[in-house]
Design a protein around this motif. Structure first.
Motif, PDB file in Angstrom:
ATOM      1  N   SER A 377      26.047   2.631  36.293  1.00  0.00           N
ATOM      2  CA  SER A 377      25.826   4.034  35.951  1.00  0.00           C
ATOM      3  C   SER A 377      26.843   4.950  36.628  1.00  0.00           C
ATOM      4  O   SER A 377      27.405   5.853  36.003  1.00  0.00           O
ATOM      5  N   ASP A 378      27.099   4.722  37.903  1.00  0.00           N
ATOM      6  CA  ASP A 378      27.994   5.616  38.645  1.00  0.00           C
ATOM      7  C   ASP A 378      29.392   5.666  38.061  1.00  0.00           C
ATOM      8  O   ASP A 378      30.055   6.711  38.099  1.00  0.00           O
ATOM      9  N   THR A 379      29.855   4.546  37.520  1.00  0.00           N
ATOM     10  CA  THR A 379      31.228   4.507  37.012  1.00  0.00           C
ATOM     11  C   THR A 379      31.323   4.840  35.525  1.00  0.00           C
ATOM     12  O   THR A 379      32.384   5.235  35.056  1.00  0.00           O
ATOM     13  N   ILE A 380      30.224   4.675  34.794  1.00  0.00           N
ATOM     14  CA  ILE A 380      30.267   4.890  33.344  1.00  0.00           C
ATOM     15  C   ILE A 380      29.638   6.216  32.934  1.00  0.00           C
ATOM     16  O   ILE A 380      30.173   6.934  32.083  1.00  0.00           O
ATOM     17  N   GLU A 381      28.490   6.563  33.516  1.00  0.00           N
ATOM     18  CA  GLU A 381      27.788   7.793  33.115  1.00  0.00           C
ATOM     19  C   GLU A 381      28.352   9.011  33.832  1.00  0.00           C
ATOM     20  O   GLU A 381      28.530   8.988  35.054  1.00  0.00           O
ATOM     21  N   LEU A 382      28.599  10.061  33.079  1.00  0.00           N
ATOM     22  CA  LEU A 382      28.922  11.342  33.704  1.00  0.00           C
ATOM     23  C   LEU A 382      27.651  11.976  34.253  1.00  0.00           C
ATOM     24  O   LEU A 382      27.636  12.520  35.354  1.00  0.00           O
ATOM     25  N   VAL A 383      26.601  11.931  33.454  1.00  0.00           N
ATOM     26  CA  VAL A 383      25.268  12.398  33.854  1.00  0.00           C
ATOM     27  C   VAL A 383      24.350  11.180  33.776  1.00  0.00           C
ATOM     28  O   VAL A 383      24.243  10.554  32.721  1.00  0.00           O
ATOM     29  N   PRO A 384      23.680  10.810  34.875  1.00  0.00           N
ATOM     30  CA  PRO A 384      22.964   9.520  34.924  1.00  0.00           C
ATOM     31  C   PRO A 384      21.628   9.505  34.182  1.00  0.00           C
ATOM     32  O   PRO A 384      20.581   9.190  34.755  1.00  0.00           O
ATOM     33  N   VAL A 385      21.653   9.815  32.887  1.00  0.00           N
ATOM     34  CA  VAL A 385      20.403   9.865  32.139  1.00  0.00           C
ATOM     35  C   VAL A 385      19.800   8.472  31.963  1.00  0.00           C
ATOM     36  O   VAL A 385      18.589   8.291  32.049  1.00  0.00           O
ATOM     37  N   ALA A 386      20.626   7.462  31.709  1.00  0.00           N
ATOM     38  CA  ALA A 386      20.101   6.103  31.535  1.00  0.00           C
ATOM     39  C   ALA A 386      19.536   5.578  32.838  1.00  0.00           C
ATOM     40  O   ALA A 386      18.441   5.000  32.884  1.00  0.00           O
ATOM     41  N   ALA A 387      20.280   5.775  33.931  1.00  0.00           N
ATOM     42  CA  ALA A 387      19.829   5.277  35.232  1.00  0.00           C
ATOM     43  C   ALA A 387      18.514   5.915  35.646  1.00  0.00           C
ATOM     44  O   ALA A 387      17.662   5.270  36.263  1.00  0.00           O
ATOM     45  N   LEU A 388      18.329   7.181  35.289  1.00  0.00           N
ATOM     46  CA  LEU A 388      17.143   7.901  35.750  1.00  0.00           C
ATOM     47  C   LEU A 388      15.966   7.797  34.787  1.00  0.00           C
ATOM     48  O   LEU A 388      14.816   7.694  35.228  1.00  0.00           O
ATOM     49  N   LEU A 389      16.246   7.768  33.473  1.00  0.00           N
ATOM     50  CA  LEU A 389      15.172   7.973  32.510  1.00  0.00           C
ATOM     51  C   LEU A 389      14.790   6.746  31.694  1.00  0.00           C
ATOM     52  O   LEU A 389      13.739   6.748  31.061  1.00  0.00           O
ATOM     53  N   LEU A 390      15.612   5.708  31.680  1.00  0.00           N
ATOM     54  CA  LEU A 390      15.189   4.509  30.952  1.00  0.00           C
ATOM     55  C   LEU A 390      14.102   3.798  31.734  1.00  0.00           C
ATOM     56  O   LEU A 390      14.241   3.578  32.940  1.00  0.00           O
ATOM     57  N   PRO A 391      12.998   3.428  31.077  1.00  0.00           N
ATOM     58  CA  PRO A 391      11.908   2.754  31.793  1.00  0.00           C
ATOM     59  C   PRO A 391      12.323   1.358  32.239  1.00  0.00           C
ATOM     60  O   PRO A 391      13.227   0.747  31.669  1.00  0.00           O
ATOM     61  N   ALA A 392      11.654   0.853  33.270  1.00  0.00           N
ATOM     62  CA  ALA A 392      11.885  -0.516  33.748  1.00  0.00           C
ATOM     63  C   ALA A 392      11.222  -1.480  32.767  1.00  0.00           C
ATOM     64  O   ALA A 392      10.217  -2.126  33.077  1.00  0.00           O
TER      65      ALA A 392
END
Length: 469
Positions: A377-392
């Motif tokens: 996420s840190d290297t690909i996402e500008l805004v970490p929506v996937a890292a924060l909002l995708l469920p486990a």
């Protein structure tokens, strides 16, 4: 919004003692559990573990569950803050030698109306909670699920009720309580929200433990075919995947606009600014980060910082297949929003696709997909929506499959009871000796359950066995 912290807590509560992760030697040396041989019932589905068709009445189960919850709320009010469930939990966990049926009956008496309304609800033809997803699309992550949470308390009552009935030898009534609880678990998971699925799984886990106690009780009916007839999966997460995978576009319509609208550069800048402001609020509301983590996200998603990465977003769009000139000519705000949306889609689909593959076939790929989001996420996402909002989702599916494994193991146990009834009380030497019914594999591994016989004792998975003499 307790959504993400709650998911973790529920996953912990969904774990059971049935996970087949102990060495066979440790299991086979454990003090065996006595059971009585029992042939399959005739007719085979004389007992069922979901409410039978003829017991159902037309109507919405949710209205009766709400009545049960109102009764529960009134009891809590009369208790004036005292913990209403202290005795319920204590008796549920009490060892067999101190379990007092008279005191347990007294403990359950105040909850009579709660249990009666729940029994009616479980036998309604459908359940529709009508949560305000449509009316609150942009506030989807803030919808409270208080009623779903409270249903866990009702499940605890049903678990104690089932234990009482098993102890008293009232097996018909215990089966009826199983029907109520399994139906309620599926009703709780009716809203297409992952948290509701997890609550349903937790309820299934609670009642599975009582079904396990039932099949070990003296002279109980054989539940092989009733267990086989349970819906599979007992909780289906697929409806929730639709909302969970696309809810981002309800909450942040700017991301959907980047795919579908034509605006001026100034308008796209305003859209981006609105998106970042709302993302900061959602990030703060998740409850899963400390102050330093929130400060770091705020720093990374500062409007000027993000705008400075417009060229990076356009380059990323070209790598993802967008026409080169179109990407270069795109307004900075649109490019950043579109890149954010497409990266989310990529991470989401890479994770969600494994939910459609049995865990035994997926191997570690499902877990690796979730791990990839965290690591990249840190290297690909500008805004970490996937890292924060995708469920486990991998954890959710594993929790469901773990309970499917419990049910499969109980079927195997009942098959052994059948075999013993037909072979003068003898355990089979190996599971393949059982010919009367199919022996299910462990859905988590796709392999047969561990089985071991040592004279008059044995073990099936984590269940030590000994035929009662």
């Amino acid at each position: 919004m307790m959504r993400f912290v709650l998911a973790g807590l529920l996953l912990i509560n969904c774990q059971t003692c049935w996970a087949d992760d102990e060495p066979p030697q440790a299991i086979s040396k454990r003090d065996p559990l006595s059971f009585t041989p029992q042939r399959a019932e005739t007719p085979a589905l004389q007992y069922v573990l979901m409410p039978p068709y003829l017991d159902k009445t037309e109507g919405n189960a949710a209205t009766m569950y709400y009545r049960a919850l109102l009764e529960l709320s009134e009891l809590e009010r009369l208790k004036k803050g005292a913990n209403l469930f202290d005795e319920v939990l204590a008796w549920t966990a009490a060892p067999d030698d101190v379990f007092n049926v008279d005191k347990v009956r007294d403990t359950l008496k105040p909850f009579r109306a709660v249990l009666e309304n729940t029994e009616i609800a479980a036998r309604r033809t459908y359940c529709r909670w009508d949560l305000p997803q449509a009316e609150n699309k942009e506030d989807l992550y803030y919808i409270t699920l208080n009623e779903s949470q409270e249903m866990r308390e009702i499940a605890r009552l049903l678990v104690l009720k089932a234990r009482l009935e098993i102890t008293e030898g009232d097996y018909d009534q215990a089966v009826r309580t199983f029907q109520t609880t399994y139906a309620m678990a599926r009703h709780v998971s009716e809203p297409p929200i992952i948290i509701c699925d997890l609550i349903g799984v937790a309820i299934v886990s609670m009642i599975n433990d009582q079904v396990a106690a039932f099949v070990r009780a003296p002279d109980t009916p054989n539940l092989y075919w009733p267990l086989t007839a349970l819906p599979r999966p007992i909780i289906d997460v697929r409806p929730s995947m639709g909302l969970e995978g696309n809810g981002l576009y309800f909450v942040f319509p700017q991301l959907l606009a980047a795919k579908t609208k034509t605006l001026t550069p100034e308008q796209w800048q305003a859209e981006l600014e609105a998106f970042l402001k709302k993302f900061e609020k959602v990030a703060a509301a998740t409850g899963g980060m400390d102050a330093d983590e929130l400060a770091e996200i705020k720093k990374k998603t500062d409007f000027k910082t993000i705008m400075a990465r417009a060229v990076e977003a356009k380059t990323g769009l070209i790598k993802m297949g967008q026409p080169s000139q179109a990407a270069k000519d795109m307004a900075a705000g649109q490019a950043i929003l579109l890149y954010t949306a497409l990266v989310f889609d990529h991470f989401r689909d890479d994770l969600f696709k494994w939910a459609y593959v049995p865990l035994a076939e997926a191997g570690e790929e499902f877990r690796n997909a979730r791990k990839s989001i965290k690591e990249n996420s840190d290297t690909i996402e500008l805004v970490p929506v996937a890292a924060l909002l995708l469920p486990a989702l991998d954890g959710v599916v594993r929790a469901v499959q773990r309970q499917e494994g419990v049910i499969a193991q109980l079927r195997g146990f009942e098959a052994i009871r059948m075999y013993a009834a037909e072979h003068d009380g003898e355990l089979p030497d190996k599971l393949s000796d059982i010919k009367a019914v199919p022996i299910p594999d462990d859905p988590l591994t796709g392999k047969p359950f561990f089985y071991h016989r040592d004279g008059e004792t044995g073990a099936l998975g984590t269940m030590p066995l000994r035929i009662a003499k």
